[in-house]
Design a protein around this motif. Structure first.
Motif, mmCIF file in Angstrom:
data_model
loop_
_atom_site.group_PDB
_atom_site.id
_atom_site.type_symbol
_atom_site.label_atom_id
_atom_site.label_comp_id
_atom_site.label_asym_id
_atom_site.label_seq_id
_atom_site.Cartn_x
_atom_site.Cartn_y
_atom_site.Cartn_z
ATOM 1 N N ILE A 211 0.836 -1.203 0.000
ATOM 2 C CA ILE A 211 0.000 0.000 0.000
ATOM 3 C C ILE A 211 0.872 1.254 0.000
ATOM 4 O O ILE A 211 0.632 2.207 -0.752
ATOM 5 C CB ILE A 211 -0.948 0.000 1.213
ATOM 6 C CG1 ILE A 211 -2.006 -1.102 1.057
ATOM 7 C CG2 ILE A 211 -1.627 1.356 1.376
ATOM 8 C CD1 ILE A 211 -2.847 -1.330 2.300
ATOM 9 N N ALA A 212 1.911 1.254 0.849
ATOM 10 C CA ALA A 212 2.820 2.407 0.920
ATOM 11 C C ALA A 212 3.539 2.627 -0.403
ATOM 12 O O ALA A 212 3.674 3.762 -0.868
ATOM 13 C CB ALA A 212 3.834 2.195 2.045
ATOM 14 N N ILE A 213 4.001 1.543 -1.022
ATOM 15 C CA ILE A 213 4.713 1.643 -2.302
ATOM 16 C C ILE A 213 3.806 2.230 -3.381
ATOM 17 O O ILE A 213 4.196 3.136 -4.119
ATOM 18 C CB ILE A 213 5.238 0.262 -2.738
ATOM 19 C CG1 ILE A 213 6.386 -0.171 -1.819
ATOM 20 C CG2 ILE A 213 5.707 0.287 -4.193
ATOM 21 C CD1 ILE A 213 6.793 -1.616 -1.992
ATOM 22 N N ALA A 214 2.577 1.706 -3.477
ATOM 23 C CA ALA A 214 1.638 2.196 -4.487
ATOM 24 C C ALA A 214 1.328 3.673 -4.260
ATOM 25 O O ALA A 214 1.255 4.466 -5.213
ATOM 26 C CB ALA A 214 0.356 1.365 -4.447
ATOM 27 N N ALA A 215 1.161 4.062 -2.988
ATOM 28 C CA ALA A 215 0.874 5.459 -2.674
ATOM 29 C C ALA A 215 2.057 6.360 -3.044
ATOM 30 O O ALA A 215 1.878 7.426 -3.647
ATOM 31 C CB ALA A 215 0.541 5.604 -1.192
ATOM 32 N N LEU A 216 3.274 5.926 -2.720
ATOM 33 C CA LEU A 216 4.462 6.735 -3.014
ATOM 34 C C LEU A 216 4.702 6.849 -4.515
ATOM 35 O O LEU A 216 5.138 7.900 -4.998
ATOM 36 C CB LEU A 216 5.683 6.116 -2.328
ATOM 37 C CG LEU A 216 5.725 6.312 -0.809
ATOM 38 C CD1 LEU A 216 6.756 5.390 -0.176
ATOM 39 C CD2 LEU A 216 6.015 7.761 -0.457
ATOM 40 N N MET A 217 4.420 5.790 -5.254
ATOM 41 C CA MET A 217 4.555 5.861 -6.708
ATOM 42 C C MET A 217 3.610 6.919 -7.267
ATOM 43 O O MET A 217 3.964 7.683 -8.166
ATOM 44 C CB MET A 217 4.257 4.499 -7.335
ATOM 45 C CG MET A 217 5.295 3.429 -7.042
ATOM 46 S SD MET A 217 6.910 3.773 -7.767
ATOM 47 C CE MET A 217 6.540 3.529 -9.512
ATOM 48 N N GLY A 218 2.389 6.952 -6.739
ATOM 49 C CA GLY A 218 1.422 7.948 -7.194
ATOM 50 C C GLY A 218 1.822 9.357 -6.825
ATOM 51 O O GLY A 218 1.684 10.293 -7.623
ATOM 52 N N ILE A 219 2.363 9.533 -5.606
ATOM 53 C CA ILE A 219 2.763 10.866 -5.137
ATOM 54 C C ILE A 219 3.934 11.405 -5.963
ATOM 55 O O ILE A 219 3.890 12.534 -6.468
ATOM 56 C CB ILE A 219 3.138 10.814 -3.644
ATOM 57 C CG1 ILE A 219 1.884 10.550 -2.801
ATOM 58 C CG2 ILE A 219 3.808 12.121 -3.214
ATOM 59 C CD1 ILE A 219 2.174 10.240 -1.348
ATOM 60 N N PHE A 220 4.990 10.591 -6.120
ATOM 61 C CA PHE A 220 6.192 11.098 -6.777
ATOM 62 C C PHE A 220 6.052 11.161 -8.296
ATOM 63 O O PHE A 220 6.841 11.832 -8.957
ATOM 64 C CB PHE A 220 7.407 10.261 -6.369
ATOM 65 C CG PHE A 220 7.951 10.660 -5.028
ATOM 66 C CD1 PHE A 220 8.879 11.667 -4.919
ATOM 67 C CD2 PHE A 220 7.484 10.045 -3.875
ATOM 68 C CE1 PHE A 220 9.361 12.066 -3.684
ATOM 69 C CE2 PHE A 220 7.964 10.424 -2.639
ATOM 70 C CZ PHE A 220 8.903 11.436 -2.526
ATOM 71 N N HIS A 221 5.044 10.499 -8.832
ATOM 72 C CA HIS A 221 4.773 10.634 -10.264
ATOM 73 C C HIS A 221 4.439 12.084 -10.611
ATOM 74 O O HIS A 221 4.708 12.546 -11.723
ATOM 75 C CB HIS A 221 3.615 9.708 -10.659
ATOM 76 C CG HIS A 221 3.168 9.881 -12.076
ATOM 77 N ND1 HIS A 221 3.950 9.537 -13.151
ATOM 78 C CD2 HIS A 221 2.008 10.384 -12.591
ATOM 79 C CE1 HIS A 221 3.301 9.804 -14.271
ATOM 80 N NE2 HIS A 221 2.126 10.316 -13.968
ATOM 81 N N ARG A 222 3.872 12.817 -9.644
ATOM 82 C CA ARG A 222 3.492 14.213 -9.890
ATOM 83 C C ARG A 222 4.715 15.093 -10.142
ATOM 84 O O ARG A 222 4.608 16.172 -10.696
ATOM 85 C CB ARG A 222 2.702 14.778 -8.700
ATOM 86 C CG ARG A 222 1.574 13.892 -8.220
ATOM 87 C CD ARG A 222 0.468 13.748 -9.230
ATOM 88 N NE ARG A 222 -0.398 12.635 -8.873
ATOM 89 C CZ ARG A 222 -0.935 11.800 -9.741
ATOM 90 N NH1 ARG A 222 -0.706 11.963 -11.026
ATOM 91 N NH2 ARG A 222 -1.704 10.810 -9.349
#
Length: 293
Positions: A211-222
């Motif tokens: 869950i943390a990995i998926a969330a961080l991927m979404g955040i840093f994609h910005r």
């Protein structure tokens, strides 16, 4: 950055005796799984035997040379060679093993995408089972190869690789609402299980980390296509992760910040974050100075 911060707290505040700290505990829920996931994501195509040998040399050379020098400095030479942690340099050996385990995936030549995914999943799970069996083997060579580390992090590495192979990254990065949902779910899990985060069942560890990995991927994609000072610094760090990994141990082994133990989270962060940045850039500088690795 999280790996260095976690190591700074672990080695410089508690000295491996009492590794219980709110910041450290939260970092540990995802930092190493994220490291392996990203190691899989950056693989653009399946490596052949020649590529695997090249990568193995690139990983093992700094481990054996710089890791051995570090072992001499801290007087843990026997641990470096015989114990699975290798004085902290286990990651490079485990990553080498993971690259070797990519070779069987070359056997999957089917053109049907769904069938290909299922075959790859079957291969991945078979290798994972082999790693699990190896954890119960009482053999000095097997133990030195750190089978528990391979078993614990193989799924993150291979999921990262398969996400890249089948162009699934968009599902983690293109939906802002999903990223926010995952951030919320992550903190709910942290609140519920905080008192037992360091000894959860392995499936819960996996779920929280995923869950943390998926969330961080979404955040840093910005930040991917933005030309800001912060983004440029993150790119510098991202392009020098091997230097940071192999040299930061020379800093943290000789820093003592026990005085932070009695401080609150804000005070700890105000000191730990600048210290982490200094260690990171110091490691990059040493790597460039000695031109290795």
């Amino acid at each position: 950055m999280m790996v260095v911060m976690g190591h700074t707290i672990y080695f410089c505040m508690y000295h491996e005796e009492q590794p219980h700290d709110i910041i450290f505990t939260m970092i540990c829920t995802f930092h190493v799984p994220l490291f392996f996931f990203l190691s899989g994501v950056v693989i653009k195509e399946l490596p052949n035997s020649k590529k695997v040998l090249s990568k193995s040399y690139r990983f093992l050379k700094p481990m054996l040379i710089i890791g051995f020098i570090n072992a001499i400095v801290i007087d843990h030479i026997r641990d470096f060679f015989l114990k699975g942690g290798h004085n902290g340099y286990w990651y490079l050996l485990t990553l080498t093993i993971f690259y070797l385990m990519l070779l069987p995936f070359n056997l999957n030549t089917t053109k049907n995408k769904l069938l290909s995914i299922l075959i790859d999943i079957a291969i991945a799970l078979s290798i994972w089972i082999v790693f699990y069996i190896a954890t119960g083997t009482d053999n000095i060579i097997v133990n030195a190869a750190n089978p528990w580390g391979a078993f614990s992090f193989w799924l993150f590495f291979i999921i990262g690789f398969l996400v890249r192979k089948y162009n699934l990254l968009c599902y983690l990065t293109d939906f802002p609402w999903l990223t926010m949902l995952l951030v919320g779910v992550y903190f709910i899990f942290i609140l519920i299980f905080f008192s037992s985060l360091d000894h959860l069942p392995i499936f819960l560890d996996f779920i929280i980390a995923a869950i943390a990995i998926a969330a961080l991927m979404g955040i840093f994609h910005r930040f991917e296509n933005t030309d800001t000072w912060l983004n440029r610094q993150l790119l510098i760090i991202g392009n020098n992760t091997l230097k940071i990994y192999v040299f930061h141990y020379f800093f943290i082994r000789f820093i003592n910040i026990d005085f932070l133990i009695s401080k609150n989270i804000v005070q700890e962060l105000l000191f730990i974050i600048p210290l982490t940045i200094i260690i990171v850039y110091g490691s990059i500088a040493i790597g460039k100075l000695v031109k290795f690795p």
